[in-house]
Scaffold this motif. Sequence first.
Motif, mmCIF file in Angstrom:
data_model
loop_
_atom_site.group_PDB
_atom_site.id
_atom_site.type_symbol
_atom_site.label_atom_id
_atom_site.label_comp_id
_atom_site.label_asym_id
_atom_site.label_seq_id
_atom_site.Cartn_x
_atom_site.Cartn_y
_atom_site.Cartn_z
ATOM 1 N N UNK A 1 -7.173 8.298 -3.077
ATOM 2 C CA UNK A 1 -6.295 9.437 -3.327
ATOM 3 C C UNK A 1 -4.925 9.258 -2.674
ATOM 4 N N UNK A 2 -4.681 8.076 -2.124
ATOM 5 C CA UNK A 2 -3.390 7.750 -1.509
ATOM 6 C C UNK A 2 -2.743 6.610 -2.272
ATOM 7 N N UNK A 3 -1.438 6.724 -2.517
ATOM 8 C CA UNK A 3 -0.729 5.668 -3.214
ATOM 9 C C UNK A 3 -0.732 4.351 -2.464
ATOM 10 N N UNK A 4 -0.747 4.415 -1.135
ATOM 11 C CA UNK A 4 -0.734 3.188 -0.332
ATOM 12 C C UNK A 4 -2.123 2.780 0.127
ATOM 13 N N UNK A 5 -3.172 3.484 -0.390
ATOM 14 C CA UNK A 5 -4.534 3.137 -0.023
ATOM 15 C C UNK A 5 -4.882 3.407 1.422
ATOM 16 N N UNK A 6 -4.243 4.385 2.048
ATOM 17 C CA UNK A 6 -4.473 4.716 3.457
ATOM 18 C C UNK A 6 -5.964 4.876 3.746
ATOM 19 N N UNK A 7 -6.445 4.120 4.707
ATOM 20 C CA UNK A 7 -7.874 4.081 5.023
ATOM 21 C C UNK A 7 -8.107 4.744 6.370
ATOM 22 N N UNK A 8 -8.839 5.844 6.381
ATOM 23 C CA UNK A 8 -9.112 6.558 7.644
ATOM 24 C C UNK A 8 -10.607 6.713 7.889
ATOM 25 N N UNK A 9 -11.412 5.872 7.207
ATOM 26 C CA UNK A 9 -12.867 5.881 7.373
ATOM 27 C C UNK A 9 -13.475 7.232 6.994
#
Length: 389
Positions: free
Chosen positions: A358-366
Amino acid sequence: MNPRTPALQTKLPKVGTTIFTVMSALAAEKNAVNLGQGFPDFHCDPKLVQAVTDAMTAGHNQYPPMAGIPALRQAMADKVLALHGHAYDPATEITITAGATQAILTAILAVVRAGDQVIVLEPCYDSYVPNIELAGGVAVAVPLTPGTFRPDFDRIAAAINSRTRAIIINSPHNPSATIWSDADMRRLQDLLAPKDVLLISDEVYEHMVYAPNEHLSAARYPGLAARAFIVSSFGKTYHVTGWKVGTVCAPAPLTAEFRKVHQFNVFTVNTPMQHGLAAYMADPAPWRDLPAFYAAKRDLFRTGLAQTRFRLLPSEGSYFQCVDISGLAVPERDLPEADFCQWLTREIGVAAIPLSAFYGNGFDQKVIRFCYAKRDETLKAALERLARL
């Protein structure tokens, strides 16, 4: 001579198959419990099916009016007035759409010109940015606060400039299951008051808000309603996502522009479904009872997840539950969210969606998202498998 397909330049170079399609296909292949894609696995009310059958039998099978049948638009106007105190003219301010996704695309195509900027609050539903790009606009991503997913109004204010045409908000929020508070809505109203910025308010989960909270539609706030396209979904409310019927409420000048596009991208919407929905809406109990119905499923699912090492995030609204995977006692917890969801589907037999999608930059927060719009036995089967973690 071999025929040749002409070369073309894609309009959406960053777009491939959606994560929802990918995970649902993998779930089917592995016979996994699919808590990924957001749709119910239970039937709708037989009375609604009968209402549509009656409409077909009565001969309502030809084109309806472009904006939707008057009875359904009036039913929506009555409901919005009763719930939120805002009077929309069903003739000039309410349009029936082929689902909420079409409604959002049409609103964007109607008002966004080449080079215009549209603010999206990430994480956001995956159609928003491609819709903006198809209109020739530029999506400006402003992150919701990591961990809480609350709107950061200082960052929103900093993102607004002379090229900003619109902002898209979504409450109850997909994927985080948070809702906007009265203070949030008033802050947005004050922020936009001096600006020529339109609002697209995605409210498809409006009837899935859990006590003591309530859904605060943009229709309740005069300064927002005057600039807003408010999007709703009969599919979400009545468990008929495959019918693809939604609605847009907007002031008459905005609706006039919306309908200019609507008439050329779908023209109108399934006739017997509209008549069936209009008849069914005479009884408000189905949508009034919906919060309690889904709260019971939420509580069942959360109680089961609480026995695992998943860390539960709040689920204030929608039919989604997000969990933090970082505390799991498996080495796969260190995988990127997308890879973890693939592993979870293949090895544990439960499909989920990574929030990074759901993030354009693929932000990964587990963090991953489950959908609990399922039969109780489906949720219990998933919980049995997840207990292995």
